[in-house]
Structure formats: structure tokens, C-alpha cells
Design a protein around this motif. Structure first.
Motif, short mmCIF file in Angstrom:
data_model
loop_
_atom_site.label_atom_id
_atom_site.label_comp_id
_atom_site.label_asym_id
_atom_site.label_seq_id
_atom_site.Cartn_x
_atom_site.Cartn_y
_atom_site.Cartn_z
N MET A 1 33.64 32.01 49.83
CA MET A 1 33.94 32.69 48.58
C MET A 1 35.38 32.39 48.18
O MET A 1 36.27 32.37 49.01
CB MET A 1 33.77 34.20 48.76
N SER A 2 35.55 32.23 46.90
CA SER A 2 36.89 31.95 46.40
C SER A 2 37.69 33.24 46.26
O SER A 2 37.16 34.34 46.35
CB SER A 2 36.80 31.25 45.04
N THR A 3 38.97 33.10 46.04
CA THR A 3 39.86 34.25 45.88
C THR A 3 39.43 35.12 44.71
O THR A 3 39.46 36.35 44.79
CB THR A 3 41.31 33.78 45.69
N SER A 4 39.01 34.50 43.63
CA SER A 4 38.57 35.23 42.44
C SER A 4 37.38 36.13 42.77
O SER A 4 37.32 37.28 42.32
CB SER A 4 38.21 34.26 41.32
N GLN A 5 36.47 35.61 43.54
CA GLN A 5 35.30 36.41 43.92
C GLN A 5 35.68 37.56 44.85
O GLN A 5 35.12 38.65 44.75
CB GLN A 5 34.24 35.52 44.56
N TRP A 6 36.62 37.34 45.75
CA TRP A 6 37.07 38.41 46.65
C TRP A 6 37.73 39.54 45.86
O TRP A 6 37.52 40.71 46.15
CB TRP A 6 38.05 37.87 47.69
N ILE A 7 38.53 39.17 44.88
CA ILE A 7 39.19 40.19 44.06
C ILE A 7 38.15 40.97 43.26
O ILE A 7 38.23 42.20 43.15
CB ILE A 7 40.25 39.55 43.14
N THR A 8 37.15 40.27 42.74
CA THR A 8 36.08 40.94 42.01
C THR A 8 35.34 41.93 42.90
O THR A 8 35.10 43.08 42.51
CB THR A 8 35.09 39.90 41.44
N VAL A 9 34.98 41.51 44.09
CA VAL A 9 34.29 42.39 45.03
C VAL A 9 35.18 43.58 45.40
O VAL A 9 34.71 44.71 45.49
CB VAL A 9 33.84 41.60 46.28
N GLY A 10 36.47 43.31 45.62
CA GLY A 10 37.39 44.40 45.95
C GLY A 10 37.51 45.43 44.84
O GLY A 10 37.49 46.63 45.09
N LEU A 11 37.60 44.96 43.60
CA LEU A 11 37.68 45.89 42.47
C LEU A 11 36.39 46.69 42.32
O LEU A 11 36.43 47.89 42.00
CB LEU A 11 37.99 45.13 41.18
N LEU A 12 35.26 46.06 42.56
CA LEU A 12 34.00 46.80 42.49
C LEU A 12 33.89 47.83 43.62
O LEU A 12 33.35 48.92 43.42
CB LEU A 12 32.81 45.83 42.54
N ALA A 13 34.44 47.49 44.78
CA ALA A 13 34.45 48.46 45.88
C ALA A 13 35.34 49.65 45.55
O ALA A 13 34.96 50.80 45.80
CB ALA A 13 34.93 47.78 47.16
N VAL A 14 36.50 49.39 44.97
CA VAL A 14 37.38 50.48 44.54
C VAL A 14 36.68 51.35 43.51
O VAL A 14 36.75 52.58 43.56
CB VAL A 14 38.72 49.91 43.99
N ALA A 15 35.99 50.71 42.57
CA ALA A 15 35.25 51.46 41.55
C ALA A 15 34.18 52.34 42.20
O ALA A 15 33.97 53.48 41.79
CB ALA A 15 34.62 50.52 40.54
N GLY A 16 33.53 51.83 43.22
CA GLY A 16 32.53 52.61 43.94
C GLY A 16 33.12 53.84 44.60
O GLY A 16 32.55 54.94 44.53
N PHE A 17 34.27 53.69 45.24
CA PHE A 17 34.94 54.84 45.84
C PHE A 17 35.34 55.85 44.78
O PHE A 17 35.22 57.07 44.98
CB PHE A 17 36.18 54.40 46.63
N LEU A 18 35.82 55.36 43.64
CA LEU A 18 36.22 56.27 42.57
C LEU A 18 35.03 57.02 41.99
O LEU A 18 35.12 58.22 41.70
CB LEU A 18 36.95 55.49 41.48
N VAL A 19 33.90 56.35 41.85
CA VAL A 19 32.69 57.02 41.37
C VAL A 19 32.24 58.08 42.38
O VAL A 19 31.80 59.17 42.00
CB VAL A 19 31.57 56.00 41.08
N GLY A 20 32.38 57.78 43.65
CA GLY A 20 32.09 58.79 44.67
C GLY A 20 33.01 59.99 44.53
O GLY A 20 32.58 61.15 44.71
N GLY A 21 34.27 59.75 44.21
CA GLY A 21 35.20 60.84 43.97
C GLY A 21 34.82 61.67 42.76
O GLY A 21 34.95 62.89 42.75
#
Length: 54
Positions: A1-21
Motif C-alpha cells: 500500500m502506498s502512503t496515500s492509502q495508509w493516510i486514507t485508512v488512518g483518517l477513516l479509522a479516526v472517523a470511526g473512533f469519533l463516530v463511536g464517541g
């Protein structure tokens, strides 16, 4: 996976935690839940923008 894809996955993970909050705080602190919801929307928007640009 490229760096761009890792950042995308990371931002989606952060969004998931925030939705849980949002889900957790909705009954007790609606203002905080709305703030978390806005931050989650920004994280998803950032992930989409990052993915499209990369």
C-alpha cells in the motif's frame, strides 16, 4: 500500500473512533456529540479528498 492509502485508512479509522464517541456521548452530552460528529465528517471528507488527489 502506498502512503496515500495508509493516510486514507488512518483518517477513516479516526472517523470511526469519533463516530463511536458520538454514539457513546449522545444521551449525556449532546453538544460534545455534535462536535465529535463534525470532526468525524471532516475526517471522512479529508480521507476522500486525500484518496482522490493521490
Amino acid at each position: 500500500m502506498s502512503t496515500s492509502q495508509w493516510i486514507t485508512v488512518g483518517l477513516l479509522a479516526v472517523a470511526g473512533f469519533l463516530v463511536g464517541g458520538v454514539y457513546t456521548t449522545w444521551k449525556t452530552a449532546k453538544v460534545m456529540a455534535v462536535i465529535l460528529g463534525v470532526l468525524a465528517a471532516l475526517a471522512v471528507g479529508g480521507a476522500v479528498a486525500w484518496y482522490v488527489s493521490g
